[in-house]
Design an enzyme around this catalytic site. Structure first.
Site, PDB file in Angstrom:
ATOM      1  N   SER A 142       0.919  -1.155  -0.044  1.00 49.62           N
ATOM      2  CA  SER A 142      -0.136   0.223  -0.098  1.00 49.62           C
ATOM      3  C   SER A 142       0.857   1.320   0.162  1.00 49.62           C
ATOM      4  O   SER A 142       2.127   1.145   0.355  1.00 49.62           O
ATOM      5  CB  SER A 142      -0.739   0.003   1.317  1.00 49.62           C
ATOM      6  N   TYR A 155      -1.739  -0.637  10.695  1.00 48.42           N
ATOM      7  CA  TYR A 155      -1.744  -1.087   9.098  1.00 48.42           C
ATOM      8  C   TYR A 155      -0.422  -0.711   8.542  1.00 48.42           C
ATOM      9  O   TYR A 155      -0.065  -1.708   7.839  1.00 48.42           O
ATOM     10  CB  TYR A 155      -3.091  -0.328   8.682  1.00 48.42           C
TER      11      TYR A 155
HETATM   12  N1  LIG Z   1      -8.639  -0.338  -1.342  1.00 45.55           N
HETATM   13  C1  LIG Z   1      -7.397   0.419  -1.196  1.00 45.55           C
HETATM   14  O1  LIG Z   1      -7.672   1.681  -1.188  1.00 45.55           O
HETATM   15  C2  LIG Z   1      -6.302  -0.217  -0.838  1.00 45.55           C
HETATM   16  C3  LIG Z   1      -5.219   0.561  -0.813  1.00 45.55           C
HETATM   17  C4  LIG Z   1      -3.975  -0.216  -0.431  1.00 45.55           C
HETATM   18  C5  LIG Z   1      -3.827  -1.297  -0.280  1.00 45.55           C
HETATM   19  N2  LIG Z   1      -4.884  -2.382  -0.409  1.00 45.55           N
HETATM   20  C6  LIG Z   1      -4.809  -3.512  -0.073  1.00 45.55           C
HETATM   21  O2  LIG Z   1      -5.791  -4.499  -0.921  1.00 45.55           O
HETATM   22  C7  LIG Z   1      -5.917  -5.757  -0.445  1.00 45.55           C
HETATM   23  C8  LIG Z   1      -7.294  -5.962  -0.838  1.00 45.55           C
HETATM   24  O3  LIG Z   1      -8.076  -5.258   0.034  1.00 45.55           O
HETATM   25  P1  LIG Z   1      -9.469  -4.334  -0.787  1.00 45.55           P
HETATM   26  O4  LIG Z   1      -9.147  -3.078  -0.892  1.00 45.55           O
HETATM   27  O5  LIG Z   1      -9.919  -5.253  -2.150  1.00 45.55           O
HETATM   28  O6  LIG Z   1     -10.528  -4.498   0.318  1.00 45.55           O
HETATM   29  P2  LIG Z   1     -11.874  -5.610   0.430  1.00 45.55           P
HETATM   30  O7  LIG Z   1     -12.785  -5.021  -0.777  1.00 45.55           O
HETATM   31  O8  LIG Z   1     -12.285  -5.281   2.044  1.00 45.55           O
HETATM   32  O9  LIG Z   1     -11.468  -6.961   0.252  1.00 45.55           O
HETATM   33  C9  LIG Z   1     -10.536  -7.395   1.208  1.00 45.55           C
HETATM   34  C10 LIG Z   1     -10.698  -9.091   0.857  1.00 45.55           C
HETATM   35  O10 LIG Z   1      -9.647  -9.662   1.797  1.00 45.55           O
HETATM   36  C11 LIG Z   1     -10.468 -10.912   2.339  1.00 45.55           C
HETATM   37  N3  LIG Z   1     -10.112 -11.062   3.833  1.00 45.55           N
HETATM   38  C12 LIG Z   1     -10.040 -10.536   4.906  1.00 45.55           C
HETATM   39  N4  LIG Z   1      -9.816 -11.252   5.711  1.00 45.55           N
HETATM   40  C13 LIG Z   1      -9.487 -12.552   5.363  1.00 45.55           C
HETATM   41  C14 LIG Z   1      -9.057 -13.624   5.867  1.00 45.55           C
HETATM   42  N5  LIG Z   1      -9.041 -13.793   7.202  1.00 45.55           N
HETATM   43  N6  LIG Z   1      -8.887 -14.929   5.014  1.00 45.55           N
HETATM   44  C15 LIG Z   1      -9.139 -14.698   3.593  1.00 45.55           C
HETATM   45  N7  LIG Z   1      -9.551 -13.567   3.162  1.00 45.55           N
HETATM   46  C16 LIG Z   1      -9.714 -12.362   4.088  1.00 45.55           C
HETATM   47  C17 LIG Z   1     -12.012 -10.582   2.186  1.00 45.55           C
HETATM   48  O11 LIG Z   1     -12.665 -11.841   2.143  1.00 45.55           O
HETATM   49  P3  LIG Z   1     -13.744 -12.396   3.140  1.00 45.55           P
HETATM   50  O12 LIG Z   1     -13.976 -11.240   4.081  1.00 45.55           O
HETATM   51  O13 LIG Z   1     -14.790 -13.075   2.214  1.00 45.55           O
HETATM   52  O14 LIG Z   1     -12.772 -13.474   3.730  1.00 45.55           O
HETATM   53  C18 LIG Z   1     -11.923  -9.492   1.006  1.00 45.55           C
HETATM   54  O15 LIG Z   1     -12.056 -10.598  -0.266  1.00 45.55           O
HETATM   55  C19 LIG Z   1      -5.782  -5.614   1.105  1.00 45.55           C
HETATM   56  O16 LIG Z   1      -4.447  -6.228   1.506  1.00 45.55           O
HETATM   57  C20 LIG Z   1      -5.515  -4.088   1.284  1.00 45.55           C
HETATM   58  O17 LIG Z   1      -4.580  -3.888   2.558  1.00 45.55           O
HETATM   59  C21 LIG Z   1      -6.156  -1.677  -0.586  1.00 45.55           C
END
Ligand SMILES: NC(=O)c1ccc[n+]([C@@H]2O[C@H](COP(=O)([O-])OP(=O)(O)OC[C@H]3O[C@@H](n4cnc5c(N)ncnc54)[C@H](OP(=O)(O)O)[C@@H]3O)[C@@H](O)[C@H]2O)c1
Length: 247
Positions: A142, A155
């Site tokens: 990130s 985080y």
């Molecule tokens: N969106 C942003 O602005 C942003 C920016 C920088 C980095 N990121 C990173 O991108 C990645 C994806 O996040 P996102 O933005 O797509 O958010 P999201 O829509 O909340 O998706 C998060 C995903 O992680 C899964 N997850 C959470 N806990 C889990 C567990 N214990 N086991 C397996 N899966 C789990 C969730 O699936 P279930 O709940 O179904 O398990 C969901 O599919 C993360 O690592 C986040 O830190 C996001």
């Protein structure tokens, strides 16, 4: 699209957000996708959508805090499709809060998913990739892996850790012809802010995302860029933000 078609790609956290968008884009470009998350009904719906468009996809309920479940996910990919070309360690959460509120459960969950989950993904994929003498591990960090913000200490620490792990991995896997990529997004519109458990912090972050976040296919395109390079080119890190994001 080069170097995407026919690849077997395992994606954790594929039930929403970045993982879901990436599964769609890679499948549309001919990759086979093996999807893990806890919400299996959402994964299965996505698999049905992809396979009805002619894609190859498989979903397994996977909690990345359980090493055995992550191993089962990767082993299922190899068993069904014969290999694993790319492991995308994407599952994550972001329950921001000030340290003084002592949200110790949130800290533990964040460390377990964002750091240990990535390590378990590496542990599950590495033996197969070593044997194949080929592979690509993509870890999701990130902007928070580059900058530390108030309310985001834990985080940010986990996302710094992901970058450290990835760079360590990159240096170690040269003999096996394995590529290692860090992708570090800024604000992308997903369900991520919903993981914040403090109402006042949540309101602020939701407003920030409403004002600045860009669509999730921005991330999927970065994955495609890294994957589609010739095998002797290893894209080590991609850092991107919404054009309007200062932080
Ligand atoms: N969106 C942003 O602005 C942003 C920016 C920088 C980095 N990121 C990173 O991108 C990645 C994806 O996040 P996102 O933005 O797509 O958010 P999201 O829509 O909340 O998706 C998060 C995903 O992680 C899964 N997850 C959470 N806990 C889990 C567990 N214990 N086991 C397996 N899966 C789990 C969730 O699936 P279930 O709940 O179904 O398990 C969901 O599919 C993360 O690592 C986040 O830190 C996001």
């Amino acid at each position: 699209m080069e170097n995407i078609k026919g690849k077997v790609v395992v994606i954790t956290g594929a039930s929403s957000g970045l993982g879901e968008a990436t599964a769609r884009m890679l499948s549309a470009q001919g990759a086979t996708v093996v999807l893990g998350a806890r919400r299996i009904e959402r994964l299965q719906k996505l698999v049905d959508e992809l396979t009805s468009s002619g894609g190859k996809a498989l979903a397994l309920v996977t909690d990345v805090t359980d090493h055995n479940r992550v191993k089962s996910l990767v082993d299922a990919a190899v068993q069904k499709y014969g290999r694993i070309d790319v492991m995308i360690n994407n599952a994550g959460l972001m329950p921001h809060s000030p340290l003084e509120r002592l949200k110790i459960d949130d800290w533990n969950r964040t460390i377990d998913v964002n750091i240990k989950g990535v390590l378990y993904g590496i542990a599950a994929a590495l033996p197969h990739m070593k044997q194949q003498k080929a592979g690509h591990i993509i870890n999701v960090s990130s902007v928070a892996g580059h900058k530390v913000t108030p309310n985001g200490a834990v985080y940010c620490a986990t996302k710094h850790a992901v970058r450290a792990l990835s760079e360590g991995l990159r240096g170690e896997v040269k003999p096996y012809n394995i590529r290692a990529t860090i992708i570090s997004p800024g604000a992308v519109a997903t369900e991520l802010p919903n993981s914040i458990t403090e109402a006042d912090v949540s309101a602020g972050v939701h407003k920030f995302y409403a004002d600045f976040a860009i669509p999730a296919d921005s991330f999927a395109r970065a994955v495609v860029f890294a994957m589609s390079q010739p095998d002797d080119v290893d894209i080590n890190e991609i850092l991107f933000r919404p054009t309007s994001q200062v932080l």
